[in-house]
Design a protein around this motif. Sequence first.
Motif, PDB file in Angstrom:
ATOM      1  N   GLY A 105      -7.188  12.677   9.831  1.00  0.00           N
ATOM      2  CA  GLY A 105      -7.086  12.588   8.377  1.00  0.00           C
ATOM      3  C   GLY A 105      -6.489  11.269   7.915  1.00  0.00           C
ATOM      4  N   PRO A 106      -5.300  10.890   8.423  1.00  0.00           N
ATOM      5  CA  PRO A 106      -4.728   9.610   8.014  1.00  0.00           C
ATOM      6  C   PRO A 106      -5.561   8.395   8.426  1.00  0.00           C
ATOM      7  CG  PRO A 106      -3.021  10.998   8.904  1.00  0.00           C
ATOM      8  CD  PRO A 106      -4.325  11.699   9.157  1.00  0.00           C
ATOM      9  N   SER A 107      -6.205   8.438   9.574  1.00  0.00           N
ATOM     10  CA  SER A 107      -6.992   7.268   9.978  1.00  0.00           C
ATOM     11  C   SER A 107      -8.202   7.066   9.071  1.00  0.00           C
ATOM     12  CB  SER A 107      -7.417   7.379  11.441  1.00  0.00           C
ATOM     13  OG  SER A 107      -8.268   8.482  11.627  1.00  0.00           O
ATOM     14  N   VAL A 108      -8.851   8.165   8.669  1.00  0.00           N
ATOM     15  CA  VAL A 108      -9.973   8.041   7.725  1.00  0.00           C
ATOM     16  C   VAL A 108      -9.454   7.627   6.359  1.00  0.00           C
ATOM     17  CG1 VAL A 108     -11.772   9.346   6.525  1.00  0.00           C
ATOM     18  CG2 VAL A 108     -11.469   9.638   8.964  1.00  0.00           C
ATOM     19  N   TRP A 109      -8.343   8.211   5.921  1.00  0.00           N
ATOM     20  CA  TRP A 109      -7.767   7.892   4.614  1.00  0.00           C
ATOM     21  C   TRP A 109      -7.352   6.427   4.537  1.00  0.00           C
ATOM     22  CZ3 TRP A 109      -7.571   9.990  -0.037  1.00  0.00           C
ATOM     23  CH2 TRP A 109      -6.616   9.541  -0.957  1.00  0.00           C
ATOM     24  N   ASN A 110      -6.707   5.919   5.584  1.00  0.00           N
ATOM     25  CA  ASN A 110      -6.252   4.533   5.580  1.00  0.00           C
ATOM     26  C   ASN A 110      -7.413   3.550   5.596  1.00  0.00           C
ATOM     27  OD1 ASN A 110      -3.626   5.420   5.566  1.00  0.00           O
ATOM     28  ND2 ASN A 110      -3.305   5.106   7.746  1.00  0.00           N
ATOM     29  N   SER A 111      -8.584   3.982   6.061  1.00  0.00           N
ATOM     30  CA  SER A 111      -9.737   3.081   6.094  1.00  0.00           C
ATOM     31  C   SER A 111     -10.431   2.962   4.733  1.00  0.00           C
ATOM     32  CB  SER A 111     -10.746   3.550   7.148  1.00  0.00           C
ATOM     33  OG  SER A 111     -11.332   4.769   6.747  1.00  0.00           O
ATOM     34  N   LEU A 112     -10.082   3.827   3.782  1.00  0.00           N
ATOM     35  CA  LEU A 112     -10.672   3.748   2.445  1.00  0.00           C
ATOM     36  C   LEU A 112     -10.072   2.577   1.668  1.00  0.00           C
ATOM     37  CD1 LEU A 112     -10.618   7.512   1.372  1.00  0.00           C
ATOM     38  CD2 LEU A 112     -12.558   6.193   2.205  1.00  0.00           C
ATOM     39  N   PRO A 113     -10.824   2.016   0.723  1.00  0.00           N
ATOM     40  CA  PRO A 113     -10.267   0.934  -0.102  1.00  0.00           C
ATOM     41  C   PRO A 113      -9.071   1.423  -0.924  1.00  0.00           C
ATOM     42  CG  PRO A 113     -12.630   1.143  -0.442  1.00  0.00           C
ATOM     43  CD  PRO A 113     -12.224   2.284   0.418  1.00  0.00           C
ATOM     44  N   ASP A 173       0.849  -1.191   0.000  1.00  0.00           N
ATOM     45  CA  ASP A 173       0.000   0.000   0.000  1.00  0.00           C
ATOM     46  C   ASP A 173       0.889   1.246   0.000  1.00  0.00           C
ATOM     47  OD1 ASP A 173      -1.946   1.878   0.279  1.00  0.00           O
ATOM     48  OD2 ASP A 173      -2.741   1.115   2.159  1.00  0.00           O
ATOM     49  N   PRO A 174       1.168   1.829  -1.182  1.00  0.00           N
ATOM     50  CA  PRO A 174       2.083   2.971  -1.232  1.00  0.00           C
ATOM     51  C   PRO A 174       1.472   4.275  -0.710  1.00  0.00           C
ATOM     52  CG  PRO A 174       1.230   2.510  -3.401  1.00  0.00           C
ATOM     53  CD  PRO A 174       0.719   1.418  -2.494  1.00  0.00           C
ATOM     54  N   LEU A 175       0.156   4.358  -0.607  1.00  0.00           N
ATOM     55  CA  LEU A 175      -0.478   5.598  -0.158  1.00  0.00           C
ATOM     56  C   LEU A 175      -0.972   5.508   1.278  1.00  0.00           C
ATOM     57  CD1 LEU A 175      -2.450   6.667  -3.331  1.00  0.00           C
ATOM     58  CD2 LEU A 175      -0.310   7.567  -2.463  1.00  0.00           C
ATOM     59  N   ARG A 176      -0.425   4.620   2.053  1.00  0.00           N
ATOM     60  CA  ARG A 176      -0.807   4.507   3.456  1.00  0.00           C
ATOM     61  C   ARG A 176      -0.111   5.627   4.229  1.00  0.00           C
ATOM     62  NH1 ARG A 176      -3.370   0.854   5.928  1.00  0.00           N
ATOM     63  NH2 ARG A 176      -3.175   0.468   8.146  1.00  0.00           N
ATOM     64  N   LEU A 177      -0.875   6.292   5.090  1.00  0.00           N
ATOM     65  CA  LEU A 177      -0.338   7.411   5.853  1.00  0.00           C
ATOM     66  C   LEU A 177       0.015   6.999   7.277  1.00  0.00           C
ATOM     67  CD1 LEU A 177      -2.746  10.244   4.692  1.00  0.00           C
ATOM     68  CD2 LEU A 177      -0.382   9.912   4.030  1.00  0.00           C
ATOM     69  N   HIS A 178       1.007   7.650   7.805  1.00  0.00           N
ATOM     70  CA  HIS A 178       1.431   7.417   9.182  1.00  0.00           C
ATOM     71  C   HIS A 178       0.493   8.166  10.126  1.00  0.00           C
ATOM     72  CE1 HIS A 178       3.948   7.067  12.713  1.00  0.00           C
ATOM     73  NE2 HIS A 178       3.964   8.378  12.831  1.00  0.00           N
TER      74      HIS A 178
END
Length: 191
Positions: free
Chosen positions: A160-168, A137-142
């Motif tokens: 922001g990152p927690s919501v983003w990482n939960s997306l498909p 997953d190259p677009l996974r945020l810290h």
Amino acid sequence: MQTHISFIIKTCFFHLRRIASIRRYLTHDACVKLVVSLIFSRLDYCNSLLAGLPASSIHGLQRVQNAAARLTLRKTKRDHITPLLRSLHWLPVNTRISNKLSTLVYKCFNDSAPEYLQSSLDLYTQPSDRPLRSAADPLRLHIPRSKLASAGQRAFPSTGPSVWNSLPLELRQSPSPLDAFKSRLKTQFFP
């Protein structure tokens, strides 16, 4: 935030009562436009700041949205709200918050967000000692750890990152324009 939420609820119900007094003279489309301009502009204003609040705090805002849907469709309190929101294509309040956060993160990736928001996000780097499944997953945020349990975890660098990482993954990797991303995101969040 409770004072701010209470003020929004009070103002929105005031406007809903005024719309209800003239509802019989309005067409369906005119009523939807009036509700969106008077109610949703207040519900959506800075709603990303409400991310991470307890459900009891956001419940009042959801009651406003439910009342607006019932008024628009001329339904009673006994009617179930989910089909009404679905027929109007309105996302629930907590989902609207996640939608806005996801859109802000997408803008950060495409350099259309302010620099201070872009600098608050970091891509996740894999530990070098062992391979993990997240390497694909190259677009996974810290998601940074915060010292303050209440306010720190509700800040944009955490929510922001927690919501983003939960997306498909296919939604996060889409190189589509902003409008297409918003459409696909709403489809993803729609109940």
